[in-house]
Scaffold this motif. Structure first.
Motif, PDB file in Angstrom:
ATOM      1  N   ASP A  16     -48.617 -15.423 -56.395  1.00  0.00           N
ATOM      2  CA  ASP A  16     -50.054 -15.517 -56.687  1.00  0.00           C
ATOM      3  C   ASP A  16     -50.352 -15.030 -58.101  1.00  0.00           C
ATOM      4  N   ASP A  17     -49.753 -13.900 -58.505  1.00  0.00           N
ATOM      5  CA  ASP A  17     -49.951 -13.387 -59.859  1.00  0.00           C
ATOM      6  C   ASP A  17     -49.400 -14.358 -60.899  1.00  0.00           C
ATOM      7  N   GLU A  18     -48.267 -14.966 -60.586  1.00  0.00           N
ATOM      8  CA  GLU A  18     -47.658 -15.952 -61.489  1.00  0.00           C
ATOM      9  C   GLU A  18     -48.573 -17.169 -61.649  1.00  0.00           C
ATOM     10  N   ILE A  19     -49.201 -17.595 -60.559  1.00  0.00           N
ATOM     11  CA  ILE A  19     -50.141 -18.730 -60.610  1.00  0.00           C
ATOM     12  C   ILE A  19     -51.345 -18.366 -61.479  1.00  0.00           C
ATOM     13  N   ARG A  20     -51.900 -17.165 -61.268  1.00  0.00           N
ATOM     14  CA  ARG A  20     -53.042 -16.733 -62.082  1.00  0.00           C
ATOM     15  C   ARG A  20     -52.667 -16.695 -63.568  1.00  0.00           C
ATOM     16  N   LYS A  21     -51.476 -16.172 -63.858  1.00  0.00           N
ATOM     17  CA  LYS A  21     -50.999 -16.088 -65.242  1.00  0.00           C
ATOM     18  C   LYS A  21     -50.894 -17.498 -65.848  1.00  0.00           C
ATOM     19  N   LEU A  22     -50.370 -18.441 -65.089  1.00  0.00           N
ATOM     20  CA  LEU A  22     -50.230 -19.815 -65.571  1.00  0.00           C
ATOM     21  C   LEU A  22     -51.606 -20.435 -65.844  1.00  0.00           C
ATOM     22  N   ILE A  23     -52.541 -20.256 -64.933  1.00  0.00           N
ATOM     23  CA  ILE A  23     -53.890 -20.821 -65.117  1.00  0.00           C
ATOM     24  C   ILE A  23     -54.557 -20.208 -66.343  1.00  0.00           C
ATOM     25  N   ARG A  24     -54.396 -18.886 -66.534  1.00  0.00           N
ATOM     26  CA  ARG A  24     -54.971 -18.225 -67.720  1.00  0.00           C
ATOM     27  C   ARG A  24     -54.379 -18.785 -69.014  1.00  0.00           C
ATOM     28  N   SER A  25     -53.124 -19.210 -68.982  1.00  0.00           N
ATOM     29  CA  SER A  25     -52.446 -19.672 -70.196  1.00  0.00           C
ATOM     30  C   SER A  25     -52.822 -21.105 -70.592  1.00  0.00           C
ATOM     31  N   LEU A  26     -53.483 -21.823 -69.711  1.00  0.00           N
ATOM     32  CA  LEU A  26     -53.824 -23.220 -69.988  1.00  0.00           C
ATOM     33  C   LEU A  26     -54.970 -23.338 -70.978  1.00  0.00           C
ATOM     34  N   ASP A  27     -54.887 -24.340 -71.842  1.00  0.00           N
ATOM     35  CA  ASP A  27     -55.983 -24.606 -72.781  1.00  0.00           C
ATOM     36  C   ASP A  27     -57.225 -25.084 -72.042  1.00  0.00           C
ATOM     37  N   ASN A  28     -57.016 -25.854 -70.981  1.00  0.00           N
ATOM     38  CA  ASN A  28     -58.136 -26.416 -70.243  1.00  0.00           C
ATOM     39  C   ASN A  28     -57.867 -26.284 -68.743  1.00  0.00           C
ATOM     40  N   ALA A  29     -58.194 -25.144 -68.180  1.00  0.00           N
ATOM     41  CA  ALA A  29     -57.902 -24.866 -66.767  1.00  0.00           C
ATOM     42  C   ALA A  29     -58.626 -25.807 -65.823  1.00  0.00           C
TER      43      ALA A  29
ATOM     44  N   ALA B 293     -57.541 -18.636 -54.109  1.00  0.00           N
ATOM     45  CA  ALA B 293     -58.459 -19.742 -54.411  1.00  0.00           C
ATOM     46  C   ALA B 293     -59.676 -19.244 -55.189  1.00  0.00           C
ATOM     47  N   ARG B 294     -60.266 -18.135 -54.745  1.00  0.00           N
ATOM     48  CA  ARG B 294     -61.424 -17.581 -55.447  1.00  0.00           C
ATOM     49  C   ARG B 294     -61.077 -17.194 -56.879  1.00  0.00           C
ATOM     50  N   SER B 295     -59.944 -16.532 -57.057  1.00  0.00           N
ATOM     51  CA  SER B 295     -59.610 -16.045 -58.392  1.00  0.00           C
ATOM     52  C   SER B 295     -59.277 -17.182 -59.359  1.00  0.00           C
ATOM     53  N   VAL B 296     -58.532 -18.204 -58.932  1.00  0.00           N
ATOM     54  CA  VAL B 296     -58.216 -19.289 -59.867  1.00  0.00           C
ATOM     55  C   VAL B 296     -59.413 -20.204 -60.085  1.00  0.00           C
ATOM     56  N   ARG B 297     -60.277 -20.318 -59.082  1.00  0.00           N
ATOM     57  CA  ARG B 297     -61.515 -21.080 -59.273  1.00  0.00           C
ATOM     58  C   ARG B 297     -62.369 -20.387 -60.333  1.00  0.00           C
ATOM     59  N   GLY B 298     -62.377 -19.048 -60.294  1.00  0.00           N
ATOM     60  CA  GLY B 298     -63.095 -18.274 -61.308  1.00  0.00           C
ATOM     61  C   GLY B 298     -62.524 -18.461 -62.706  1.00  0.00           C
ATOM     62  N   LEU B 299     -61.261 -18.838 -62.790  1.00  0.00           N
ATOM     63  CA  LEU B 299     -60.622 -19.121 -64.079  1.00  0.00           C
ATOM     64  C   LEU B 299     -60.825 -20.576 -64.518  1.00  0.00           C
ATOM     65  N   GLY B 300     -61.470 -21.381 -63.654  1.00  0.00           N
ATOM     66  CA  GLY B 300     -61.793 -22.752 -64.007  1.00  0.00           C
ATOM     67  C   GLY B 300     -60.995 -23.824 -63.293  1.00  0.00           C
ATOM     68  N   ALA B 301     -59.962 -23.454 -62.544  1.00  0.00           N
ATOM     69  CA  ALA B 301     -59.120 -24.448 -61.862  1.00  0.00           C
ATOM     70  C   ALA B 301     -59.815 -24.986 -60.618  1.00  0.00           C
TER      71      ALA B 301
END
Length: 150
Positions: free
Chosen positions: A61-74, A87-95
């Motif tokens: 889960d932490d690895e997924i969050r890190k990957l989403i944060r690293s994207l130019d356009n999540a 789901a809540r945390s990555v949605r908050g990052l834009g995914a």
């Protein structure tokens, strides 16, 4: 459907399914599977047409969050999970979020998934398909291939 096996066999069946069925859709849609690593399994595996990442020192889960944060356009990323916190945390990052059921049902019915699992286990039960089933598979593949080439 992949949970009736031990962990290694279940993962291998899932990887084979993703390779054969490509539930992510177009080949242009990059698929990255991120799993919790264990002491002797970690890092990146690329023997498939998609990338498999086994986390090390943190959870998947932490690895997924890190990957989403690293994207130019999540907002172009889709995370497949049934974990509400992730789901809540990555949605908050834009995914975007997709359930595992929707991901697995996107390109295949449960019947053809069960057939694929039989084949991936090395079964020689292909001959058990009747002409209607064989033609249905042929038609589905024709639809997928013709769509991809356009």
């Amino acid at each position: 459907l992949f949970c009736h096996k031990n962990l290694k066999e279940g993962r291998e069946a899932f990887f084979s399914f993703c390779e054969a069925v490509r539930p992510q859709g177009s080949l242009r849609n990059r698929l990255i599977v991120i799993l919790d690593g264990v002491d002797d399994i970690f890092g990146v595996e690329s023997r498939y047409s998609f990338k498999i990442i086994y986390s090390r020192g943190c959870s998947a889960d932490d690895e997924i969050r890190k990957l989403i944060r690293s994207l130019d356009n999540a907002k172009n990323a889709v995370v497949v999970t049934n974990d509400l916190e992730l789901a809540r945390s990555v949605r908050g990052l834009g995914a975007k979020i997709m359930s595992t059921q929707d991901f697995l049902n996107k390109k295949t019915s449960e019947k053809s998934l069960k057939h694929h699992l039989k084949i991936s286990r090395g079964s020689t039960q292909e001959a058990d398909l009747n002409i209607v089933e064989r033609e249905g598979i042929t038609e589905e593949l024709r639809r997928i291939w013709l769509k991809r080439k356009s």
